[in-house]
Design a protein around this motif. Structure first.
Motif: not given
Lengths: 294, 597
Positions: A124-125, A127, A130, B170, B505, B507-510
């Motif tokens: 997965e990328l 953050p 992205q 994720h 990962m 964490i995908k995004d915060f």
């Protein structure tokens, strides 16, 4: 995927052989055969990149495996464009790019070999990656690296020829063929041309990286090891591009000047490769935002 | 007169020599190379450590040298700044000297001016810019930030509210890794059901035979032999029609079940001789009641008193009076009626009255010394114990399921301490007990009970996946399940292992939902994330980190870059410039050459 990867690897190995045969035989037929083989390998490599793009769901240039495959692709692409230009537009002498083609194929094969031996699981990328800048930034850099790799190959060939023919390069190489095919370009000039093709991309890569860093981390320049080394690469090629302006004013003999420039290229490209994949070996690697793992 | 002219000429010569030097390409190349070397040093020598850390790393002598030459912080050192200044001066004079108003010179002018612009922009930012960070808790606001480096509080003219902080994750990802010990090689394998992988440079091969996205171990009872090694029965008890209770009873383990609803205790016996069988089917012995033990070691007094709540007695030869206040089979659930308590933690409470007043104690059957260790007791010479026999039951009704070496199978029904009825039983057949309408069935009989760990599918969403794997190697084929995040599965030769682990990962995004409040009014709202900051009043707020523990706060990077316009202008001009030099100029040149011809 693994199967495709191996096939592509062997296609490039086959390309090396084809270009060596071309160099030895110097016939028009072998020239097109070699170009054909390498184009085939490029098509396979393109499929690899596209498959990965489809599978991963993000631009395939984010981890080691993806960047190795993508780098192999850019090396082949830039070389083939260059050869097509020399055949149809600029019409450089046919004896020129040939042996470099063999080296470029070998380089592509080498990076595919690295890819085969790298963990290919899709990650997965994080953050920070992205971003649309990823594609712009990375493509610029890889095109530039690919062009600079041609300058590296050309510098090697130039130095080898110099060593073999002791300065009588031009005469020896020229005497072998019918010179009415196109204009003659010695390998040191070829190297200079490749740098001038790659340098703008290197600059744009550096600048897009800076703009991206501003958006992601809030600073356009943070003296991060990766940033510093990109700057070092840029400064080295900048020196290379400025040297021809001052060399005539120095005591360095005219015949030695291209040797000096070639030596600089010989040092420069490994520093580029170091920036690309060796920075984790630095004692300051721990402070970097760019270096995720070995 | 002539002297003055000479001096002027010399001055002119000196000036021109300085000027020549300043605008020379040679100086440029030297500066560029020195910069490159400085940059290399800056990544080879770890920067910005404390003097102690340098001594530990490089030794006393080198540390002194580094500090004297500012090699410990090259990029903020005076000489590096001077170098950049030199570069600017050099670039400037070079540009002025070579300025020609021709098309071909455009690239040269653009690139050289752009670098001066970039450096001017950086200088403005360095002097007037601000840089720092602040953590905001969800639902709260800040009106300041802390500077980078020395954490000085800098007030802001407005407030930043964090209305919401979102961490996106994720779905978990797993990978299968094959490890060959003697080669110390790790190979990641792509999980594809039905695929066989030959592990490179080894004799092992791995086949993925099945995949469950979410699995767990469940223990499946199995019979491993027809010899009565561990006899067990599966008993189902019925109310009128439906099953009220069911479960395994083990002759050599937990062999009883208390059914409080029916005031019934079910026991299971497996006997290997006729005498015991005889005894069990005829004699009903009274179970011994729970007892309270009192011990006064100093005076050689030892008492055993049956526990009955309300009993009061005086300990002979002492001034102590003891009252049994409470009794529980399950201390935690002691408020429930005794019949409904399971015998998990029996305990008794007593009041000991003596010269110093009342001392109330609980005594636990399983932890006899706990109370005395954990509490201050008044009468340390008295030790109180609670002894509850394992077969103690409050129920007076019993069902004995008795088996004699597979020959005879009977159920004995005991009511009120008396044997009422004996019936034969068979596996799978319902038997009625007494006349109560209470029925039971021995559904299964395993002479040699054992359990097998079975992997079962829990759901279809990836959570804790499992793979059925077949490993082939020098010691034959092994077929087993491997679950995510369990220890590696080793092949019998202990040289090959498979690990199914979580990776990648999480964490995908915060994202932070920010609101800018200026003079009490909300002027701007934006959800920021990495690569997408919020801009207000010259400040830019970047999403940079978060509370790693609970995700309670959001880490914001705060920056003010008044010089950024200059820097970005420089960037654009530089790009245009290099493209012009290397991609446009050569064609223009060729055109003009053709024209000349």
């Amino acid at each position: 995927m693994d199967f495709m990867l191996n096939i592509t690897f062997y296609a490039f190995i086959f390309g090396v052989i084809a270009y060596v045969i071309r160099e030895v035989s110097r016939s028009v037929a072998t020239r097109y055969i070699a170009l054909g083989v390498m184009s085939g390998a490029l098509i396979l490599n393109t499929t690899l990149v596209l498959m990965r793009w489809f599978e991963a769901g993000h631009a395939p240039m984010s981890d080691k495996f993806e960047s190795f495959v993508f780098f192999a692709w850019s090396i082949a692409l830039v070389y083939i464009i260059m050869e097509l230009v020399t055949i149809f537009i600029v019409r450089i002498h046919s004896s020129r790019l040939g042996i470099i083609g063999a080296l470029q194929c070998a380089l592509s094969a080498l990076f595919l070999y690295f890819a085969i031996n790298t963990d290919s699981t899709i990650k997965e990328l994080p953050p920070a990656l992205q971003s649309n800048w990823l594609v712009t930034h990375v493509i610029n850099y890889f095109i530039s690296y690919a062009a600079l790799s041609i300058s590296f190959s050309a510098a090697i060939i130039y130095l080898i020829y110099r060593a073999i023919f002791h300065g009588k390069t031009q005469e020896v190489v020229m005497s072998k063929d019918n010179s009415n095919l196109g204009k003659d370009m010695t390998f040191d000039k070829l190297a200079y041309i490749s740098v001038s093709i790659g340098f703008p991309f290197l600059t744009i890569g550096l600048i897009t990286g800076s703009i991206w860093a501003k958006g992601a981390w809030g600073t356009y320049w943070g003296w991060d090891p990766k940033e510093i080394w990109s700057l070092i690469n840029w400064l080295i090629y900048l020196t290379y591009l400025h040297l021809p302006l001052i060399l005539p004013k120095t005591k360095i003999s005219k015949s030695f000047r291209p040797v000096l420039l070639s030596i600089i290229l010989l040092v420069a490209f490994p520093t580029v490769i170091f920036t690309f994949m060796g920075l984790h070996k630095l004692p300051t690697a721990g402070t970097s935002d760019h270096i995720y793992a070995d | 007169m002539s002297k003055e002219i000479i001096i002027k000429e010399e001055k002119g010569k000196v000036e021109s020599r300085v000027w020549q030097f300043l605008c020379s390409v040679k100086l440029a190349v030297i500066i560029i190379l020195v910069l490159a070397v400085a940059c290399i040093l800056g990544t080879v020598i770890v920067q910005q450590l404390t003097p102690e850390e340098y001594v530990a790393r490089y030794g006393e002598g080198l540390t002194k040298f580094f500090i004297a030459t500012q090699l410990t912080d090259i990029f903020h050192s005076y000489w590096f700044a001077l170098l950049l200044l030199f570069l600017c001066v050099n670039l400037g004079s070079c540009t002025v000297k070579r300025w020609r108003n021709t098309v071909l010179q455009i690239g040269f002018i653009l690139t050289h001016v752009s670098i001066i612009l970039i450096m001017i922009g950086c200088f403005i930012d360095l002097q007037l810019g601000e840089k720092g960070g602040v953590n905001v808790y969800e639902g709260r606001s800040v009106d300041y930030y802390l500077t980078r480096g020395d954490y000085q509080k800098v007030p802001l003219d407005f407030e930043i509210h964090l209305d919401d902080f979102i961490i996106e994750k994720h779905p978990p990802k797993y990978r299968l890794i094959a490890y060959v010990k003697d080669k110390d090689s790790q190979t990641p394998l792509t999980v594809k059901v039905g695929k066989t992988y030959n592990i490179k440079d080894s004799n092992y091969s791995v086949t993925v035979k099945d995949f469950y996205p979410d699995a767990e171990y469940s223990q499946k009872p199995i019979n491993i032999s027809s010899d009565p090694v561990n006899p067990a029965i599966y008993v189902q008890m019925f109310g009128s029609e439906e099953i009220t209770a069911e479960g395994w009873l083990f002759a050599k383990g937990l062999n009883w079940y208390n059914d409080p609803d029916h005031n019934m205790r079910v026991e299971y016996f497996w006997v290997d001789n006729d005498r015991d069988f005889e005894k069990l089917t005829t004699i009903v012995e009274k179970g011994s009641p729970p007892k309270l033990g009192l011990e006064l070691e100093d005076r050689g007094i030892k008492l055993d008193i049956p526990i009955e709540v309300g009993t009061v007695f005086e300990v002979e030869g002492t001034e102590y009076k003891v009252e049994i206040k409470e009794f529980a089979l399950d201390y935690m659930n002691r408020t429930k009626p005794l019949q409904e308590q399971e015998m998990s933690n029996p305990a008794v409470m007593v009041d000991i009255t003596g010269p110093q007043g009342v001392d109330s104690r609980w005594s636990f059957s399983k932890y006899p010394d706990y109370w005395d260790q954990a509490h201050q007791t008044k009468y340390k010479d008295i030790r109180v114990t609670c002894n509850v026999p394992d077969d103690f039951t409050l129920t007076s009704n019993k069902i004995r399921i008795i088996q004699n070496q597979d020959k005879e199978k009977v159920i004995a029904y005991i009511e009120g301490g008396e044997l009422k009825k004996i019936v034969n039983w068979e596996v799978g057949k319902r038997s009625e007990v007494g006349g109560s309408g209470y029925q039971l069935r021995i559904a299964k009989f395993f002479p040699s009970y054992s359990v097998e760990n079975e992997v079962i599918k829990k759901s279809d969403t990836v959570n804790n996946p499992a793979l059925r794997i077949e490993i082939a190697g020098p010691r034959g084929t092994v077929d087993d399940w491997i679950l995510g995040q369990t220890p590696a599965k080793w092949y019998p030769d202990n040289n090959f292992a498979l690990l199914y682990e979580k990776f990648g990962m999480e964490i995908k995004d915060f994202k932070s939902k920010l609101r800018v409040v200026d003079n009490g009014k909300t002027v701007l709202s934006k959800t920021i994330e990495v690569n997408d900051p919020l801009k207000y009043d010259g400040y830019v707020f970047y999403q940079s980190s978060y509370d790693p523990e609970g995700g309670l706060y959001s880490g914001l990077q705060v920056a003010k870059n008044p010089g950024i316009i200059v820097v970005y202008t420089g960037f654009i001009i530089l790009c245009v410039g290099v493209v012009f030099i290397f991609y446009v100029k050569p064609f223009l040149r060729r055109k003009s050459k053709k024209k000349e011809r």
